[in-house]
Design an enzyme around this catalytic site. Structure first.
Site, PDB file in Angstrom:
ATOM      1  N   GLU A   1      10.598  -5.055 -10.186  1.00  0.00           N
ATOM      2  CA  GLU A   1       9.199  -4.755 -10.480  1.00  0.00           C
ATOM      3  C   GLU A   1       9.040  -4.241 -11.909  1.00  0.00           C
ATOM      4  O   GLU A   1       8.103  -4.614 -12.615  1.00  0.00           O
ATOM      5  CB  GLU A   1       8.666  -3.720  -9.502  1.00  0.00           C
ATOM      6  CG  GLU A   1       7.210  -3.353  -9.743  1.00  0.00           C
ATOM      7  CD  GLU A   1       6.673  -2.333  -8.753  1.00  0.00           C
ATOM      8  OE1 GLU A   1       5.472  -2.025  -8.807  1.00  0.00           O
ATOM      9  OE2 GLU A   1       7.463  -1.828  -7.919  1.00  0.00           O
TER      10      GLU A   1
ATOM     11  N   ALA B   1       0.847  -1.205   0.000  1.00  0.00           N
ATOM     12  CA  ALA B   1       0.000   0.000   0.000  1.00  0.00           C
ATOM     13  C   ALA B   1       0.875   1.243   0.000  1.00  0.00           C
ATOM     14  O   ALA B   1       1.344   1.693   1.051  1.00  0.00           O
ATOM     15  CB  ALA B   1      -0.931  -0.015   1.205  1.00  0.00           C
ATOM     16  N   MET B   2       1.092   1.783  -1.191  1.00  0.00           N
ATOM     17  CA  MET B   2       1.876   3.006  -1.344  1.00  0.00           C
ATOM     18  C   MET B   2       0.980   4.208  -1.636  1.00  0.00           C
ATOM     19  O   MET B   2       0.992   5.207  -0.931  1.00  0.00           O
ATOM     20  CB  MET B   2       2.890   2.855  -2.487  1.00  0.00           C
ATOM     21  CG  MET B   2       3.852   1.704  -2.389  1.00  0.00           C
ATOM     22  SD  MET B   2       5.040   1.764  -3.773  1.00  0.00           S
ATOM     23  CE  MET B   2       5.613   0.090  -3.810  1.00  0.00           C
TER      24      MET B   2
ATOM     25  N   GLN C   1      -8.278  -1.906 -34.426  1.00  0.00           N
ATOM     26  CA  GLN C   1      -8.646  -1.357 -35.728  1.00  0.00           C
ATOM     27  C   GLN C   1      -8.679  -2.445 -36.805  1.00  0.00           C
ATOM     28  O   GLN C   1      -9.565  -2.456 -37.666  1.00  0.00           O
ATOM     29  CB  GLN C   1      -7.656  -0.260 -36.128  1.00  0.00           C
ATOM     30  CG  GLN C   1      -7.990   0.465 -37.419  1.00  0.00           C
ATOM     31  CD  GLN C   1      -9.188   1.394 -37.275  1.00  0.00           C
ATOM     32  OE1 GLN C   1      -9.555   1.759 -36.161  1.00  0.00           O
ATOM     33  NE2 GLN C   1      -9.802   1.767 -38.382  1.00  0.00           N
ATOM     34  N   LEU C   2      -7.747  -3.380 -36.733  1.00  0.00           N
ATOM     35  CA  LEU C   2      -7.712  -4.457 -37.714  1.00  0.00           C
ATOM     36  C   LEU C   2      -8.875  -5.433 -37.537  1.00  0.00           C
ATOM     37  O   LEU C   2      -9.224  -6.162 -38.469  1.00  0.00           O
ATOM     38  CB  LEU C   2      -6.380  -5.210 -37.635  1.00  0.00           C
ATOM     39  CG  LEU C   2      -5.165  -4.459 -38.197  1.00  0.00           C
ATOM     40  CD1 LEU C   2      -3.879  -5.208 -37.901  1.00  0.00           C
ATOM     41  CD2 LEU C   2      -5.313  -4.221 -39.690  1.00  0.00           C
TER      42      LEU C   2
ATOM     43  N   THR D   1       4.898   5.844 -13.357  1.00  0.00           N
ATOM     44  CA  THR D   1       4.420   6.256 -14.673  1.00  0.00           C
ATOM     45  C   THR D   1       5.564   6.297 -15.675  1.00  0.00           C
ATOM     46  O   THR D   1       6.728   6.439 -15.302  1.00  0.00           O
ATOM     47  CB  THR D   1       3.767   7.642 -14.614  1.00  0.00           C
ATOM     48  OG1 THR D   1       4.780   8.631 -14.325  1.00  0.00           O
ATOM     49  CG2 THR D   1       2.671   7.708 -13.557  1.00  0.00           C
TER      50      THR D   1
ATOM     51  N   ILE E   1      -5.098   0.087  -4.475  1.00  0.00           N
ATOM     52  CA  ILE E   1      -4.264  -0.987  -3.931  1.00  0.00           C
ATOM     53  C   ILE E   1      -4.650  -2.332  -4.536  1.00  0.00           C
ATOM     54  O   ILE E   1      -5.736  -2.872  -4.273  1.00  0.00           O
ATOM     55  CB  ILE E   1      -4.357  -1.048  -2.395  1.00  0.00           C
ATOM     56  CG1 ILE E   1      -4.053   0.329  -1.794  1.00  0.00           C
ATOM     57  CG2 ILE E   1      -3.414  -2.113  -1.861  1.00  0.00           C
ATOM     58  CD1 ILE E   1      -2.727   0.948  -2.241  1.00  0.00           C
TER      59      ILE E   1
END
Length: 396
Positions: A259, A139-140, A353-354, A382, A172
């Site tokens: 990670e 839990a960050m 799309q294909l 991110t 979380i």
């Protein structure tokens, strides 16, 4: 005299063997895949609808020896190398990102305890982490704090032999199912720099003062439980502190290389699955009297995606081997995390799309993959943070 030969190729874009895999890895994969085919695939769509993977699944995985393969046999594990963790993640994500809880537990959270836990903590928790009696979460993130972990506002105040924890966490993973949560807290709100006031405390799921808030509704990975966690004067023994006070930030940073390799590898496998299903679809679907795969635009799109996938695989295989050899490759891991997850997100749009109009239908797998992959450039740091790390390590 001319000789005509039939063109052949041994190139297999979708093979599952990797250069670090031995016969033992292949046996583990075969056994795990059979387990997934029996215990997960028939029920996965139901779990997606329910927004939750049953807790019992992780108990079954532990009983079969699929959880935490790296844990030392002294604590009930198999003492296997990182390649087995990659196999676990790959076979889970091939079915869907929603059952990634086993991989997070085995390859991200439990390693904190393995390296930084006391002997008493390891004896108490590790065997249950291996056999599935305990599922973990870390839990960050908080409502007002994401990548800037030094700014967490959840506090842990010493009161004799206990800490009193107050605060709230959000987004979380395993938040509903977890039995043991590694909570990032501030034990010294006046520390300078702020990161020196960050600690990690292990909170058991039945701790008075701890409660689970909403099971969050998400764009994708529906079967993965993601929740809010609430701490209101939660009293936790000081013996549940991981490492020492003020070391939390550094403990978290120490495991981020692994990670991010895990995250990048999952992005690769999802991209591989999307391209596989798309190639099958364009070969079977006919437009204007011929298969969609015969059109030049389709061929160019597939060729480009296949090339990107092959490049990602080569880079990842190299990183995995270096990580298993104990090399410091945090910059390259950050590169892999941002580029491969970004590639997977781009590929989801191209593959959808294909598929044409059918790609927008829930009955086709690409619709779910399109949703699931959207979060990959966001979690585990991110992609913008990844670029900051790369730039910093380049000396900019």
């Amino acid at each position: 005299m001319s000789v005509t030969t039939k063109s052949t190729t041994n190139f297999n874009l979708f093979k599952s063997d990797r250069p670090y895999c031995t016969e033992e890895h292949d046996m583990f994969r075969t056994s795990l895949r059979k387990f997934m085919e029996k215990e997960v695939e028939p029920y996965f769509n139901e779990w997606e609808e329910n927004g939750l993977t049953p807790r019992e699944l992780y108990k079954k995985m532990g009983e079969q020896g699929f959880l935490c393969p790296q844990v030392d046999p002294a604590y009930g594990g198999l003492g296997l190398d990182f390649g087995f963790n990659l196999v676990l993640a790959e076979e889970a994500v091939r079915i869907g990102g929603g059952i990634g809880g086993a991989s997070l537990h085995s390859s991200i959270t439990v390693p904190y305890l393995e390296k930084y836990g006391t002997e008493e903590q390891k004896k108490k928790y590790l065997p249950k982490c291996v056999n599935g009696d305990i599922l973990t979460a870390v839990a960050m993130t908080e409502p007002g704090t994401g990548s800037d972990l030094a700014s967490v506002s959840t506090t842990a105040v010493r009161d004799g032999d206990n800490y009193i924890i107050n605060g709230q966490k959000t987004f979380i993973t395993n938040g509903i199912n977890a039995d043991l949560i590694f909570v990032v807290v501030k034990t010294d709100s006046k520390a300078v720099p702020a990161r020196k006031g960050v600690s990690i405390i292990m909170v058991e799921g039945d701790t008075p003062g701890f409660s689970r808030g909403r099971k969050l509704k998400k764009l994708g990975t529906h079967s993965q439980d993601t929740a809010e966690l609430i701490f209101e004067d939660a009293r936790v023994p000081v013996s549940n502190l991981l490492g020492n006070e003020g070391e939390g930030f550094y403990i978290l940073m120490d495991k981020l290389q692994q990670e991010r390799i895990m995250c990048a590898n999952s992005g690769y496998v999802i991209a591989q699955e999307m391209l596989k299903t798309t190639m099958k679809y364009v070969q079977e679907r006919h437009v204007f009297g011929k298969p969609v795969s015969s059109f030049q635009n389709t061929q160019f799109e597939i060729a480009e995606m296949a090339t990107e996938l092959s490049l990602a695989r080569s880079y990842l295989d190299d990183l995995a081997i270096k990580h298993m050899n104990g090399e410091e490759i945090s910059t390259q891991a950050s590169m892999a995390k941002w580029w491969i997850t970004d590639m997977a997100r781009r590929m989801s749009s191209r593959c959808l799309q294909l598929h044409g109009g059918y790609g927008y239908m829930e009955e086709y797998e690409i619709a779910r993959r399109y949703r699931d992959v959207a979060v990959m450039p966001i979690y585990a740091g991110t992609n913008e943070i990844m670029k900051n790390i790369i730039a910093k390590n380049l000396g900019l």
